[in-house]
Design an enzyme around this catalytic site. Structure first.
Site, short mmCIF file in Angstrom:
data_model
loop_
_atom_site.label_atom_id
_atom_site.label_comp_id
_atom_site.label_asym_id
_atom_site.label_seq_id
_atom_site.Cartn_x
_atom_site.Cartn_y
_atom_site.Cartn_z
N GLY A 3 -30.04 25.20 8.65
CA GLY A 3 -29.06 24.67 7.70
C GLY A 3 -29.20 23.20 7.36
N GLU A 63 -32.91 22.23 -7.54
CA GLU A 63 -34.26 21.83 -7.14
C GLU A 63 -35.33 22.68 -7.81
OE1 GLU A 63 -33.13 20.65 -2.55
OE2 GLU A 63 -33.64 22.74 -3.00
N SER A 107 -36.44 23.49 10.07
CA SER A 107 -36.78 24.21 8.83
C SER A 107 -36.00 23.67 7.64
CB SER A 107 -36.45 25.69 9.04
OG SER A 107 -36.43 26.38 7.82
N VAL A 108 -36.70 23.39 6.57
CA VAL A 108 -36.00 23.01 5.32
C VAL A 108 -36.37 23.94 4.17
CG1 VAL A 108 -35.76 20.59 5.99
CG2 VAL A 108 -37.76 21.30 4.66
N LYS A 147 -27.37 16.20 5.08
CA LYS A 147 -26.89 17.51 5.59
C LYS A 147 -27.70 17.88 6.82
CE LYS A 147 -26.21 22.31 3.92
NZ LYS A 147 -27.19 23.09 4.68
N ARG A 194 -37.55 35.41 2.63
CA ARG A 194 -38.64 34.51 3.02
C ARG A 194 -38.19 33.47 4.04
NH1 ARG A 194 -37.09 29.28 2.31
NH2 ARG A 194 -37.78 28.19 0.44
N ASP A 227 -30.99 20.85 5.64
CA ASP A 227 -32.08 21.01 4.67
C ASP A 227 -31.88 20.18 3.43
OD1 ASP A 227 -29.97 22.29 3.55
OD2 ASP A 227 -31.00 24.18 3.18
#
Lengths: 342, 342
Positions: free
Chosen positions: B225, B56, B292-293, B231, B112, B227
């Site tokens: 996880g 990515e 969270s991704v 998944k 982060r 993300d």
């Protein structure tokens, strides 16, 4: 460890082999990759525009290797002492996602852009083409001239730029290499008798660098500078009379000369000509236009060529970019030589 | 010249300051950038998927600086001796497009991600939260634990992983730092009495790591996880009972837990809570979920923090990445020290 070709080693590499030999080598790799075009992941480049310029990421993958280029385009840069375009790029292993190779690509982009233009002209210009007109004497101009000599044997260039110093720079760089250079006093003068017209200017505006009346039957136009939304160089009527060849239509419709035409304006994908699925030039009277914007696969090919050409030589150094703990699940171990909780 | 923090110097920098102090520092920069969220250029990350993993690019810009991260995700990597995630990133000057700073980001991403999770928990977890359950003891787990101690004072962690060696590794790394670690024998056992549940597993599949029946009122779920398309980790019914907070909705709807929900599933943008435009947790009974991704702005903040923190120190070296001819229009001059035409 990731292998690196930095600016110093890029200059040494070009020095060692010579510009024309490297353009010819990259051209071969681009032909190879265009011939297997359908194997690649393809998206239009990812651009971040501001009023002063653009920063772009250009990724692609053939499912074995992944590559991307970072590149900017800032037309006002030279007046402030900076390069219009700077770039660097990376190859990675698709199997584990690790970056394997990083390189400066300001110079490499100049080589690959010339290689792509020359590759297109090999199938689109008339076989008897001898004279190229160049509109624009910026950073890319010498590379274009040498690319066309390497691939098509062009020995005569008629150049025009609104900046006389840039034209003189072109002559100073190119004449000693045995190419006949004519400094034109206008675009009209430059295209006089030219078989190929290359437009390569940097202004970020919808200009008419090349007027409709100047395009005669049989000419091949290599349109390099119209490569950004709102940045074109050709009188749109030229496109109506020409057969227009493009790299990746979804990107070219945003960035190329055809941005001034309807969404369904007919184009030929250049890769189909390279792959032998379509004809290139079909007659001596046809006007052909390569509406070049630069596509990620060309950078991928150029990075592959550079990597292969420099493998095992001291043109490559290393960059310590991938953290590799002994236990791959124990990344934290890399932080804990000295541990100092708050 | 572009400044560089490579892996060796990243390890030295973390060593020097300690993980918790750095997570706290990055957290401050992320809060600052989330509070000015609307100033950023935002797009979902640009992903190249294969059956084995994903590569990515994550760009963003605040119109003064541009940043991007390269990152892979390969769940099968650890079994083959590689890191699941490796990353590096770059900052550039929007004014001239030149890259100014490059850094390894495998370790920085771990910092982060923990900082972002901790920032969210500060406004979403109950003020009296004391115990965290961690599902997954991979590369990210220690950073999460230390981030939650730094930001919320969490001193007790109940961990479960299907790999007992990974759990032992977590205990070995974390217990000496004064955090109480309980090795659970199941997910059910781990979440027993936990105020915060962090799920952070790497399997690229639609799993139900956390069952609906295990989520009690008042808990905060930090879902790290899930993300990637295909998944996810949570029983979708959990989302119906929870208030769901996300980073950038157009990306989270593709990659997060909410990919299992309709396009109009209600979410709260986390930046609005950080900017004081929305409430975080509103009662002690509310179930909150940070889906969270990982978003580009967090990497931008982390790169800025790293750059600022290492400025003028020997944690930075240089990488020769930008070709700079004396005359910016004369790039060719860099190639012509020795000229060897074909």
């Amino acid at each position: 460890m990731t292998q690196l070709v930095d600016v110093t080693n890029m200059c040494r590499w070009i020095d060692h082999h010579g510009v024309e030999k490297l353009i010819a080598g990259i051209l071969g790799y681009i032909e190879e990759d265009f011939a297997r075009w359908e194997k690649f992941d393809k998206i239009p480049r990812v651009a971040s525009h501001t009023p002063i310029g653009v920063i772009e990421l250009m990724p692609t993958s053939d499912s074995i290797e992944y590559g991307f280029k970072y590149v900017n385009g800032h037309p006002s840069n030279p007046a402030r002492g900076f390069q219009t375009v700077t770039a660097f790029g990376v190859l990675a292993d698709v199997d584990n996602g690790y970056p394997t190779f990083e390189a400066e690509m300001t110079l490499l982009t100049a080589l690959r852009t010339a290689a792509t233009s020359a590759m297109a002209a090999k199938v689109l210009a008339r076989k008897d083409a001898q004279v190229m007109a160049m509109i624009g004497a910026g950073s890319q101009s010498e590379f274009q001239a040498l690319g066309f000599r390497a691939a098509l044997g062009i020995e005569r260039v008629r150049i025009f730029d609104i900046d006389p110093n840039a034209m003189e720079k072109f002559r100073r760089n190119i004449e000693p290499l045995g190419i006949e250079v004519y400094l034109a006093d206008s675009v009209d003068d430059a295209v006089e008798g030219a078989d190929i017209i290359t437009t390569c200017t940097a202004d970020k505006a919808q200009n008419t660098i090349l007027d409709y009346s100047l395009v005669r039957p049989g000419v091949h136009i290599n349109g390099v500078g119209g490569d950004c939304p709102g940045k074109t160089e050709l009188d749109p009527r030229i496109l109506d009379d020409a057969t227009v060849f493009v790299e990746f239509p979804p990107q070219t419709r945003i960035e190329g000369e055809i941005q001034n035409k309807p969404e369904d304006f007919e184009v030929v994908e250049l890769w189909k000509v390279i792959a032998g699925q379509r004809e290139g030039r079909t007659s001596d009277e046809e006007i052909t236009l390569f509406d070049s914007v630069g596509f990620a696969i060309e950078d991928f090919s150029a990075l592959r060529y550079l990597r292969d050409s420099t493998a095992g030589t001291d043109f490559q150094t290393f960059i310590d970019l991938v953290a590799e703990p002994d236990d791959p699940k124990d990344l934290f171990s890399l932080t804990s030589r000295v541990l100092s909780p708050l």
